[in-house]
Design a protein around this motif. Structure first.
Motif, mmCIF file in Angstrom:
data_model
loop_
_atom_site.group_PDB
_atom_site.id
_atom_site.type_symbol
_atom_site.label_atom_id
_atom_site.label_comp_id
_atom_site.label_asym_id
_atom_site.label_seq_id
_atom_site.Cartn_x
_atom_site.Cartn_y
_atom_site.Cartn_z
ATOM 1 N N ARG A 163 19.222 120.813 -118.715
ATOM 2 C CA ARG A 163 17.853 121.290 -118.969
ATOM 3 C C ARG A 163 17.847 122.029 -120.299
ATOM 4 O O ARG A 163 18.013 123.244 -120.347
ATOM 5 C CB ARG A 163 17.367 122.192 -117.837
ATOM 6 N N ALA A 180 17.317 128.426 -113.704
ATOM 7 C CA ALA A 180 18.403 128.782 -112.791
ATOM 8 C C ALA A 180 18.199 130.166 -112.179
ATOM 9 O O ALA A 180 18.552 130.405 -111.021
ATOM 10 C CB ALA A 180 19.738 128.725 -113.522
ATOM 11 N N PRO A 187 26.140 118.683 -101.768
ATOM 12 C CA PRO A 187 26.299 118.731 -103.226
ATOM 13 C C PRO A 187 25.811 120.047 -103.828
ATOM 14 O O PRO A 187 24.865 120.653 -103.330
ATOM 15 C CB PRO A 187 25.443 117.548 -103.707
ATOM 16 N N VAL A 188 26.467 120.447 -104.901
ATOM 17 C CA VAL A 188 26.127 121.690 -105.605
ATOM 18 C C VAL A 188 25.534 121.328 -106.961
ATOM 19 O O VAL A 188 26.111 120.524 -107.711
ATOM 20 C CB VAL A 188 27.383 122.576 -105.790
ATOM 21 N N ASN A 189 24.413 121.926 -107.279
ATOM 22 C CA ASN A 189 23.729 121.679 -108.544
ATOM 23 C C ASN A 189 24.168 122.722 -109.576
ATOM 24 O O ASN A 189 24.145 123.924 -109.304
ATOM 25 C CB ASN A 189 22.214 121.772 -108.335
ATOM 26 N N ASP A 203 22.961 119.237 -114.084
ATOM 27 C CA ASP A 203 21.523 119.183 -114.322
ATOM 28 C C ASP A 203 21.255 119.708 -115.731
ATOM 29 O O ASP A 203 21.158 120.913 -115.957
ATOM 30 C CB ASP A 203 20.818 120.057 -113.273
ATOM 31 N N TYR A 232 24.064 126.855 -103.892
ATOM 32 C CA TYR A 232 23.936 125.426 -104.172
ATOM 33 C C TYR A 232 23.197 125.139 -105.480
ATOM 34 O O TYR A 232 22.982 123.977 -105.828
ATOM 35 C CB TYR A 232 23.274 124.718 -102.987
ATOM 36 N N THR A 233 22.830 126.194 -106.204
ATOM 37 C CA THR A 233 22.408 126.062 -107.595
ATOM 38 C C THR A 233 23.156 127.126 -108.382
ATOM 39 O O THR A 233 22.994 128.328 -108.136
ATOM 40 C CB THR A 233 20.900 126.259 -107.785
ATOM 41 N N VAL A 282 23.210 123.954 -113.316
ATOM 42 C CA VAL A 282 22.273 123.860 -114.430
ATOM 43 C C VAL A 282 23.039 124.082 -115.732
ATOM 44 O O VAL A 282 23.645 125.131 -115.946
ATOM 45 C CB VAL A 282 21.143 124.894 -114.302
ATOM 46 N N THR A 310 30.000 116.738 -104.307
ATOM 47 C CA THR A 310 29.624 116.468 -105.688
ATOM 48 C C THR A 310 29.105 117.720 -106.374
ATOM 49 O O THR A 310 28.329 118.486 -105.787
ATOM 50 C CB THR A 310 28.535 115.385 -105.738
ATOM 51 N N LEU A 311 29.539 117.932 -107.613
ATOM 52 C CA LEU A 311 28.974 118.958 -108.481
ATOM 53 C C LEU A 311 28.042 118.224 -109.436
ATOM 54 O O LEU A 311 28.494 117.513 -110.336
ATOM 55 C CB LEU A 311 30.094 119.680 -109.239
ATOM 56 N N VAL A 312 26.745 118.365 -109.222
ATOM 57 C CA VAL A 312 25.745 117.617 -109.970
ATOM 58 C C VAL A 312 25.376 118.382 -111.240
ATOM 59 O O VAL A 312 24.949 119.541 -111.184
ATOM 60 C CB VAL A 312 24.474 117.399 -109.131
#
Length: 331
Positions: free
Chosen positions: A75, A87, A38-40, A73, A95-96, A42, A69-71
């Protein structure tokens, strides 16, 4: 909407761009194997705002295309700078990622003590969307039917109205300050931690109006929860053909566009960059995403990495001049 394909020569030329560390071509992209997990992403504002309105459809299409999945996040805080700071310090492994906006070109002029630099600590990947700002009001709090009635109401009731924004130093804030400057009116600024919370209070009547990006307001306008009085710039928006543009109502110089883009932390390998850029290009060309963008009154970015980097740099300079001329300050 444009469907501009990234050419191999553009990506190769970008590898030599001074200090940017831009991607080096599709061969390396295949070698990276990204994404294997999965890739986060921000998103530096709470859910429900403009950035979120484009990030979530992008995430859904990304998952369909890659199986990963593209998560999202969220903030929020300090006009989007809290999430950007987080970030910038993330591992540069692909992956971020960071999905920011025009606000992050404004922030250097509004927040002199930022602990990151949008041009030095990030690698620009893609311009995702362009949307005009729109003047929207709560129809119960501001009993008008069109822009001229609104102007009459504001002038008859000086200092009575307030406007919500996604935070001090965001395009919502600056759009309001420019409007006040160009119309000779006064409307009190109420900063929030993001456009989502501000919109909810606009709908609920806690604030009177907003200078919002059309992407986050579109669904609420169509549902009748808020009323659109004007879109910025020289032409009407195809998604809202009945809403006049700024030029039509006597404000030819009122042009504020909200754009959204994708960055990676500095140091992200060139092959991973290239893989991300190619995946985003394919998603932006897909009919599903085109339809969502059009429904939100948006155009797909369609820039190379190098073009996006140049745009960010020019926007930082442009907004510095706007901030200085408008006298905008942190509230």
């Amino acid at each position: 909407m444009k469907d501009m394909r990234i050419q191999r020569r553009d990506v190769l030329l970008g590898a030599a761009a001074a200090g940017l560390g831009l991607a080096g071509g599709p061969a390396g992209a295949q070698a990276s194997g990204w994404p294997t997990k999965p890739v986060n992403v921000v998103v530096p504002f709470p859910a429900g705002g403009g950035t979120d309105a484009f990030a979530r459809p992008l995430a859904a299409q990304f998952s369909k295309a890659t199986g990963k999945t593209l998560v999202i996040d969220n903030r929020g805080g300090a006009g989007g700078t809290v999430g950007a700071s987080f970030a910038a310090k993330a591992a540069p492994d692909g992956y971020t990622l960071f999905m920011g906006a025009v606000h992050h070109a404004i922030a250097p002029s509004m927040y002199p003590k930022l602990d990151y630099d949008i041009e030095k600590d990030f690698i620009p990947l893609a311009l995702l969307a362009n949307v005009p700002q729109v003047v929207v009001v709560n129809p119960k709090a501001v009993p008008v039917n069109n822009f001229q009635q609104f102007m009459d109401y504001v002038k008859r009731n000086p200092a009575k109205l307030n406007y919500g924004s996604a935070g001090a130093g965001t395009s919502h804030h600056l759009a309001g300050e420019l409007f006040k400057q160009q119309t000779g009116t006064f409307i009190t600024h109420i900063p929030y931690r993001g456009a989502g919370p501000a919109l909810q209070d606009l709908i609920g009547g806690q604030v009177d109006m907003m200078f919002d990006g059309l992407g986050s307001s579109a669904a609420h306008i169509k549902a009748g929860r808020i009323k659109a009085l004007m879109v910025s710039g020289p032409k009407r928006n195809p998604a809202f053909p009945d809403v006049p543009c700024a030029s039509e109502v006597g404000l030819p110089d009122y042009t504020v566009t909200t754009w959204y883009g994708l960055w990676a932390p500095k140091g992200t390998p060139a092959d991973v960059q290239a893989r991300i850029v190619e995946e985003i290009r394919k998603l932006g060309s897909a009919e599903e995403l085109k339809a969502i963008w059009a429904n939100n009154g948006a155009d797909y970015g369609g820039m190379t990495q190098q073009q996006f980097a140049g745009m960010v740099s020019s926007e930082v300079k442009r907004w510095a001049a706007v901030v200085k001329a408008s006298g905008a300050k942190l509230d």
